[in-house]
Scaffold this active site. Structure first.
Site, PDB file in Angstrom:
ATOM      1  N   LYS A  22      -3.901  12.606   0.913  1.00 30.77           N
ATOM      2  CA  LYS A  22      -2.658  11.950   0.745  1.00 30.77           C
ATOM      3  C   LYS A  22      -2.030  12.210  -0.164  1.00 30.77           C
ATOM      4  CE  LYS A  22      -4.646   7.281   0.689  1.00 30.77           C
ATOM      5  NZ  LYS A  22      -5.067   6.112   0.407  1.00 30.77           N
ATOM      6  N   GLN A  64      -3.764   1.938  -4.928  1.00 34.44           N
ATOM      7  CA  GLN A  64      -4.991   2.087  -3.798  1.00 34.44           C
ATOM      8  C   GLN A  64      -6.407   1.546  -4.265  1.00 34.44           C
ATOM      9  OE1 GLN A  64      -6.134   5.078  -2.201  1.00 34.44           O
ATOM     10  NE2 GLN A  64      -7.554   3.796  -1.390  1.00 34.44           N
ATOM     11  N   ASP A  73       2.200   0.801   2.079  1.00 34.44           N
ATOM     12  CA  ASP A  73       1.006   0.020   1.827  1.00 34.44           C
ATOM     13  C   ASP A  73       1.156  -1.226   2.761  1.00 34.44           C
ATOM     14  OD1 ASP A  73      -0.757   1.221   2.197  1.00 34.44           O
ATOM     15  OD2 ASP A  73      -1.521   0.480   0.061  1.00 34.44           O
TER      16      ASP A  73
END
Length: 358
Positions: free
Chosen positions: A117, A161, A184
């Site tokens: 990422k 994460q 997200d």
């Protein structure tokens, strides 16, 4: 049946420019750059009954049986479009989008995903922020870092994460991320808004958004079609079903308590498999000409390979490619789109912050 494992790679397919897109209503696909138009690349994979590939040939877009949807190519095009927009923002405002990643612990797979990422951010010109906390960090420590990123105007998107260590309440941490920076798409406000007609969430979860983008850019008509989503996870299955409904598809969700799943799947024009069970969907589950998006990635033993295993999806690719009109490979279809959609969500957040219409 609902365990979800996401694809992380990519192989071949179709790219269609913005003027050819299906109307996504409240869902906003990544914006194609002017002149991108149609760059159709479709590959047909012929597989033997044993599943080994016997050849690849390029075919015209009208020859749909067994065409491979190229997630890598489509994701690459989206990244180029994003990089061009970032350059324009930097020239106009002297600012660039910023993405922050919170990592707790030292899981190798999580560290790998975070590195990928960060690399993607660098490639498109984003500012990259992040913090890596020890495995034994308290929930308060994690929440404090999330708050710092919430309060930082240079940060437009925050990604926590997953998975988090077991002693940390995942729901509490994800809920602490500002819904205006929830790239997200996991915040209850964004999830809830997605489920409401006439409302537009600020962000949609990256993997299901990537699935819809693959369908759109591959010229797949969703309006009036029957779609089946296999799996009802919060990350993929449930939001994918909502997005398909927004496209006016008639949607059925197959899950662990569904009797006769093969019969239901066999009625579908579009199948999204996101269940985490190796090759569960067989060729005889599919309606001839169906479009198949395979989100799953599973390791199966294979002594003939150097690693002793190979990766397969939730769909038996060798069988399905003989029946489907278009299909994503595993690895190689959905994976690259997940990060591309993360970048797209972060770009959208930055543009809202700068007062620029998406």
């Amino acid at each position: 049946m609902e365990a979800l494992q996401l694809s992380r790679g990519a192989v071949g397919a179709l790219r269609i420019g913005s003027k050819d897109r299906t109307d996504l209503s409240s869902y906003t696909p990544a914006k194609a750059s002017p002149g991108s138009n149609v760059l159709g690349v479709v590959k047909r994979v012929r597989c033997s009954s044993s599943g080994s590939g016997s050849g690849v040939q390029t075919v015209r877009a009208t020859e749909r049986r067994g065409a491979v949807i190229d997630g890598k190519s489509i994701a690459g095009q989206i990244r180029k479009e994003i990089a061009a927009e970032v350059a324009n923002l930097k020239e106009s405002f002297g600012k660039v989008p910023g993405l922050a990643v919170v990592l707790v612990g030292t899981r190798k797979d999580s560290e790998t995903y975070v590195r990928s990422k960060k690399k993607a951010c660098e490639e498109v010109g984003f500012a990259s922020f992040g913090v890596t906390l020890p495995e034994d960090s308290t929930q308060e420590d994690v929440l404090n870092h999330v708050k710092q990123f919430n309060d930082d105007p240079a940060v437009h998107g925050i990604l926590v994460q997953l998975p988090l260590p077991k002693h940390i309440n995942e729901e509490a941490v994800l809920g602490a991320v500002s819904y205006e920076k929830d790239v997200d798409g996991f915040h209850p406000i964004n999830v809830g808004t997605l489920c409401m007609q006439g409302r537009k969430p600020l962000f949609v979860s990256c993997t299901p958004r990537g699935c819809i983008e693959l369908l759109v850019r591959s010229g797949v008509q969703m309006k009036g079609k029957r779609a089946v989503v296999i799996g009802r996870s919060n990350i993929v299955g449930t939001p994918a079903a909502q997005l398909l409904q927004r496209q006016n598809a008639t949607v059925t969700v197959v899950h662990s308590a569904t009797p006769n799943p093969a019969e239901i799947v066999r009625e579908a024009d579009i199948v999204i498999a996101a269940v985490g069970k190796a090759e569960m969907v067989r060729g005889d589950w599919l309606k001839p000409g169906a479009v198949v998006i395979d989100v799953g990635i599973n390791a199966v033993d294979d002594p003939s390979t150097k690693k002793g295993y190979r990766l397969v999806g939730d769909v038996n690719y060798a069988e399905a490619s003989e029946v489907a009109s278009m299909i994503t490979p595993v690895p190689g279809g959905v994976g690259p789109m997940t990060i591309a959609m993360l970048l797209s969500n972060t770009l959208d957040a930055a543009k809202r912050s700068f007062g620029v219409e998406s």
